[in-house]
Design a protein around this motif. Sequence first.
Motif, PDB file in Angstrom:
ATOM      1  N   PHE A 309     -21.447  36.318  13.272  1.00 12.82           N
ATOM      2  CA  PHE A 309     -22.564  35.769  14.297  1.00 12.82           C
ATOM      3  C   PHE A 309     -22.116  34.444  14.893  1.00 12.82           C
ATOM      4  O   PHE A 309     -21.493  33.631  14.041  1.00 12.82           O
ATOM      5  CB  PHE A 309     -23.953  35.778  13.604  1.00 12.82           C
ATOM      6  N   GLY A 310     -22.322  34.310  16.052  1.00 18.31           N
ATOM      7  CA  GLY A 310     -21.983  32.953  16.356  1.00 18.31           C
ATOM      8  C   GLY A 310     -22.628  32.491  17.692  1.00 18.31           C
ATOM      9  O   GLY A 310     -23.361  33.382  18.431  1.00 18.31           O
ATOM     10  N   ASN A 324     -20.770  20.093  24.303  1.00 20.74           N
ATOM     11  CA  ASN A 324     -20.838  21.327  24.145  1.00 20.74           C
ATOM     12  C   ASN A 324     -20.785  21.617  22.488  1.00 20.74           C
ATOM     13  O   ASN A 324     -20.127  20.924  21.740  1.00 20.74           O
ATOM     14  CB  ASN A 324     -19.231  21.893  24.495  1.00 20.74           C
ATOM     15  N   LEU A 325     -21.458  22.652  21.989  1.00 19.34           N
ATOM     16  CA  LEU A 325     -21.572  22.998  20.626  1.00 19.34           C
ATOM     17  C   LEU A 325     -21.043  24.294  20.481  1.00 19.34           C
ATOM     18  O   LEU A 325     -21.589  25.229  21.154  1.00 19.34           O
ATOM     19  CB  LEU A 325     -22.796  22.448  20.180  1.00 19.34           C
ATOM     20  N   GLU A 326     -20.308  24.695  19.460  1.00 15.44           N
ATOM     21  CA  GLU A 326     -20.129  26.188  19.359  1.00 15.44           C
ATOM     22  C   GLU A 326     -20.283  26.263  17.568  1.00 15.44           C
ATOM     23  O   GLU A 326     -19.639  25.377  16.819  1.00 15.44           O
ATOM     24  CB  GLU A 326     -18.848  26.499  19.855  1.00 15.44           C
ATOM     25  N   TYR A 327     -20.337  27.478  17.095  1.00 14.00           N
ATOM     26  CA  TYR A 327     -20.329  27.746  15.824  1.00 14.00           C
ATOM     27  C   TYR A 327     -20.322  29.411  15.627  1.00 14.00           C
ATOM     28  O   TYR A 327     -20.981  30.022  16.466  1.00 14.00           O
ATOM     29  CB  TYR A 327     -21.308  27.239  14.927  1.00 14.00           C
ATOM     30  N   HIS A 328     -19.415  29.767  14.674  1.00 14.33           N
ATOM     31  CA  HIS A 328     -19.530  31.130  14.167  1.00 14.33           C
ATOM     32  C   HIS A 328     -19.219  31.482  12.734  1.00 14.33           C
ATOM     33  O   HIS A 328     -18.465  30.414  12.437  1.00 14.33           O
ATOM     34  CB  HIS A 328     -18.655  32.065  15.116  1.00 14.33           C
ATOM     35  N   VAL A 329     -19.850  32.371  12.166  1.00 20.13           N
ATOM     36  CA  VAL A 329     -19.595  32.671  10.735  1.00 20.13           C
ATOM     37  C   VAL A 329     -19.179  33.869  10.670  1.00 20.13           C
ATOM     38  O   VAL A 329     -19.850  35.061  11.313  1.00 20.13           O
ATOM     39  CB  VAL A 329     -20.636  32.381   9.907  1.00 20.13           C
ATOM     40  N   THR A 330     -18.375  34.341   9.834  1.00 19.89           N
ATOM     41  CA  THR A 330     -17.680  35.887   9.513  1.00 19.89           C
ATOM     42  C   THR A 330     -17.798  35.984   7.733  1.00 19.89           C
ATOM     43  O   THR A 330     -17.244  35.268   7.235  1.00 19.89           O
ATOM     44  CB  THR A 330     -16.269  36.034   9.948  1.00 19.89           C
TER      45      THR A 330
END
Length: 766
Positions: A309-310, A324-330
């Motif tokens: 999800f990100g 800018n802001l970004e994030y993802h988790v696996t």
Amino acid sequence: MKNYILCVLVLLSCCICTAMPNNPIKEGNMIYGHVIEKHTENNIPYATILLVGTDKGTTSNELGMFEFRKLKPGKYTLRVSAVGYVTQEKTVEVNSSYTTQLHIMLEEQDYNIDEVVVSANRNETNRKDAPVVVNVMSTKLFETVNSNDLAKSLNFQSGLRVENNCQNCGFPQVRINGLDGPYSQILINSRPVVSALSGVYGLEQIPTNMIERVEVVRGGGSALFGANAVGGTINIITKDPISNSFQLSSTLSSTDQGSWEQVVNANASLVDSENVYGIALYQSYRNRNPYDRDDDGFSELGKLNMNTFGFRSYYRPTPNSRFNLEYHVTQELRRGGNHFELQPHEADITEQTRHTINSGGMSYDIYWNEYKHHLQLYASMQHIDRNSYYGAQRDPNAYGKTKDLTWVAGSMYVDQIDHFLFSPATLTCGIEYQDNDMHDVMTGYQRDMKQQVRIGSAFVQSEWKMNVFTLLAGLRADKHNLIDRLIASPRVNILYKPADAFQARLTYSTGFRAPQAYDEDLHVTAVGGEGVQIMLADDLKEERSNSYSGSIDWNFSLGHWRANVLLEGFYTDLRDVFVLQDIGANAQGFMIKERRNGNGARVGGVNLDAKFAHGKMAQLQLGFTAQRSRYTADEAWSEADGKELTTRRMMRTPDYYGYFTFTSAPFKRFDFSLSGTYTGSMIVPHYAGFINEDRMEKTPDFFDLNMKFNYTFVLKEHLNLQLNAGVQNIFNSFQKDLDQGEFRDAGYFYGPTQPRTIFFGFKISG
């Protein structure tokens, strides 16, 4: 009474006309436009419109309309792009007295040749104007080859080849121009946050629905992006919010042995009407059952369960700035071996990992002085928490735990100079700091490995544009905590562009690979109860490469066909290659290996990329690589009867390989595609276990062919349902001499990574 009513109507009409928000006639300092298709004049919704040289941008609405308000008087260049259409630039003049009105007609695109890329010089540049060759993989390619992860996509670029290096866990690695995976640098949004640990399974842990495009630069790239960019650079650009849209898709597939896999993807994008803020979200779920090719009870492709999800978002505090802001988790469970119903230490062989990966980043961009100056501040990180079991023969001591934290922070300044030395130039400079802390523990093997890497960097480059020539010269300096001296990486690139349809390039670039105790080959070494500790030699130097290339890129027409041919010759000289040398055992009896500098290697060859298109009726893309990869001296790969077994030829590297894709849309709602890859013969080491003694094997060549069919139903306006089905690896081209049983050589695995697979799915988009 009639006169009174007439007066009221006149007043109301005046009020309505004054209150209209998009009055394109009387309001000044404004651009009002309409994006339409060239031949049909149909509206093109959700086209992207940028004011070149500024940070202003917007998208067309459902009717193809767009506007820019509160502009300063003067000339502006608009760049208009939309998926499936040729990007167009148009210069207009804004006046304070009236609104500038224009109609922009876009022509349907046969294939992409003018994408905007960032991997050539760290700035947004049209691909045709880039001083180095940048190949781009888009979402269209991912759909054509039915790829759910990055690993399955990279084969469809010349000079790139993805292979599976382990029967148990199935870790993939990508080779660029024949060099091993560790020589390829993988970036996420131009940031080097993919560490040695995450590089083991990282290609398969990146779902394609989070990717906007992938930019590939072959050859040394350390002058731009630092360590490990020896063979080349793969820059993954995640999806940016552009328009209000959503997409939901699912694919179910089955191999010839009845092993099932399910993938469910979801995407959504939200952007406010003034383009001040936006967010793109993505979710991916994947579940794969183990695959046993030869019915020996041991998997060739392991069990896989993964959730990702990100999001990526932006906010514009002012018209000249952007945050800018970004994030993802696996979260991933991966297991190979046998007896999947048992605990890992109760099976004959088990390689199992549980990953939790958190990755994110932020950046701030600001422009000033009519956008001639650009300052960027950025920071990114990736944290990995891994629980593992790498063991055989029911070993209860093979459990391990690894924590890995990588972060990078820096700044970049860009100055558009009217005259610098001898012509206009773009000057780019910056500083960067990278930090990696890895702690790997296998208590039963008494292995406790800590790796700390610190790299401070500074870079500068200037790009001069002189009529038909562009000259770029740059230098990067890196201070690595494991290397005493400063590491300098220069680059020089020349672009000759006499016409928009022709470019010729000459390139000299350098790369280096920093020393590290942990490497992706270590997980294989731990299987079978063999504990290993890695030490670094006191006089260890970084690996260095010098890369040279020359290319021509030509666009032309053949009757009603449009064509593009890219021919590139390359040569890489690799020096001080890392090797592992046995130096004895520790007090507990576990083997100690020392990482030293060995001999060098030379790789040279030719890459060919060609594209041919006849509208949507036929689009063909193909690539082929012919190369020679050799060590400069005999390299030992094993030992027998007290004598070293050596080779001059690089292992697991064919001299010939290539790919093709073909798509056709004979009807408005129906299209189909064919794709395939060719892998030439190569040599692969085969170690004793299932066989009696070590030997070098020569593999056959392989050709795998894929087919996919799509049909789209229009449910309502801007809401479509696509049904798809197809077959991957139709000829079931797969390795025939697999090792079997508990004592097999899991690393003896080559050729296509997927057996014959039938799939079907759907996609809803709006």
